[in-house]
Design a protein around this motif. Structure first.
Motif, PDB file in Angstrom:
ATOM      1  N   LEU A 169       0.834  -1.203   0.000  1.00 26.55           N
ATOM      2  CA  LEU A 169       0.000   0.000   0.000  1.00 26.55           C
ATOM      3  C   LEU A 169       0.866   1.248   0.000  1.00 26.55           C
ATOM      4  CD1 LEU A 169      -2.723   1.419   0.192  1.00 26.55           C
ATOM      5  CD2 LEU A 169      -2.659   1.082   2.669  1.00 26.55           C
ATOM      6  N   PHE A 170       1.951   1.232   0.771  1.00 29.72           N
ATOM      7  CA  PHE A 170       2.849   2.389   0.779  1.00 29.72           C
ATOM      8  C   PHE A 170       3.417   2.631  -0.618  1.00 29.72           C
ATOM      9  CE2 PHE A 170       7.248   3.988   1.107  1.00 29.72           C
ATOM     10  CZ  PHE A 170       6.971   5.246   1.618  1.00 29.72           C
ATOM     11  N   LYS A 171       3.847   1.573  -1.275  1.00 24.84           N
ATOM     12  CA  LYS A 171       4.396   1.727  -2.631  1.00 24.84           C
ATOM     13  C   LYS A 171       3.320   2.159  -3.619  1.00 24.84           C
ATOM     14  CE  LYS A 171       6.116  -2.434  -2.611  1.00 24.84           C
ATOM     15  NZ  LYS A 171       6.822  -3.664  -3.045  1.00 24.84           N
ATOM     16  N   ASN A 172       2.098   1.636  -3.450  1.00 24.45           N
ATOM     17  CA  ASN A 172       1.014   1.996  -4.370  1.00 24.45           C
ATOM     18  C   ASN A 172       0.551   3.432  -4.189  1.00 24.45           C
ATOM     19  OD1 ASN A 172       0.931  -0.473  -5.652  1.00 24.45           O
ATOM     20  ND2 ASN A 172      -0.694  -1.309  -4.349  1.00 24.45           N
ATOM     21  N   SER A 173       0.957   4.080  -3.099  1.00 16.86           N
ATOM     22  CA  SER A 173       0.614   5.497  -2.941  1.00 16.86           C
ATOM     23  C   SER A 173       1.187   6.333  -4.081  1.00 16.86           C
ATOM     24  CB  SER A 173       1.116   6.018  -1.592  1.00 16.86           C
ATOM     25  OG  SER A 173       2.540   6.027  -1.547  1.00 16.86           O
TER      26      SER A 173
END
Length: 235
Positions: A169-173
């Protein structure tokens, strides 16, 4: 512009300010979408294990949609589709309150909730059925057994995939760039346009993402270790 010069980026106060703002916005989007995703995942799990007949097909449909439609498409649907269909007063209010970040949080949070709910469900399913029987033998009702016996073990079992999906999720931000949110990837792109130091700025962006991803993984590993030790201590 020739030659590798990292100081051309790091020594420039304007670029540093843009990077700091990008990191701050990235974590705002990440934290908001994580809270939304986990809250909704718990709700979906509660609905799925309820005795209601229609509950499981509805949750299955929700999970199937969000796991099979690309996250990028979902973000674009929210911002370029649903946003335009809202009442004028609401769209004006959103436009004055960083609509790009808000819809990034909504899109990412709703999508990630599908993964979190499946992680939690898998964690619960891995708990031995004998645990419920043992809890009832000790005088617990269904709700009490779920709260004090089943759920703690299920969450502990679900921690590894939850940690992995939290990092994802952090990377998909970074996908929030497609709706114009001024997060880290957006800042990197803007600095590239201003400085023409493509390799340097994308290297900086890569290192920042790697650094914070490792921190999140480290925090997750620490929490997992502590809960595992606590669980063993209660046995």
């Amino acid at each position: 512009m020739s030659g590798f010069d990292l100081s051309a980026i790091l020594a420039n106060p304007e670029y540093r300010a843009m990077l700091v703002h990008g990191v701050e916005m990235t974590f705002i989007i990440y934290a908001g979408s994580w809270i939304l995703a986990m809250s909704l995942a718990i709700l979906l799990l509660g609905i799925r294990i309820s005795p209601l007949r229609f509950a499981e097909p509805v949750v299955k449909g929700y999970v199937s949609y969000h796991r099979n439609v690309p996250t990028l498409v979902q973000l674009m649907l929210w911002y370029f589709g649903i946003y335009t269909l809202m009442p004028q007063g609401l769209t004006d209010w959103l436009a004055n309150h960083n609509a790009e970040a808000i819809f990034a949080v909504i899109g990412l949070g709703l999508c990630q909730a599908a993964y979190f709910s499946e992680d939690l469900r898998s964690g619960l399913r891995s708990v031995s059925p004998g645990q419920m029987e043992a809890a009832k033998a000790l005088g617990h009702g269904y709700v009490s057994a779920m709260r004090f016996v089943i759920m703690p073990q299920g969450i502990r079992n679900a921690l590894p995939p939850l940690i992995n999906h939290s990092v994802s999720l952090f990377k998909n931000s970074s996908l929030a760039i497609v709706v114009g949110a001024s997060e880290l990837t957006h800042a990197v792109k803007e600095i590239d346009n201003l400085s023409f130091r493509t390799f340097e700025i994308y290297l900086v962006g890569t290192v920042i993402y790697l650094f914070f991803s490792l921190i999140i993984m480290g925090i997750g590993a620490s929490v997992s270790m502590r809960t595992d030790l606590a669980g063993r201590g209660r046995r």
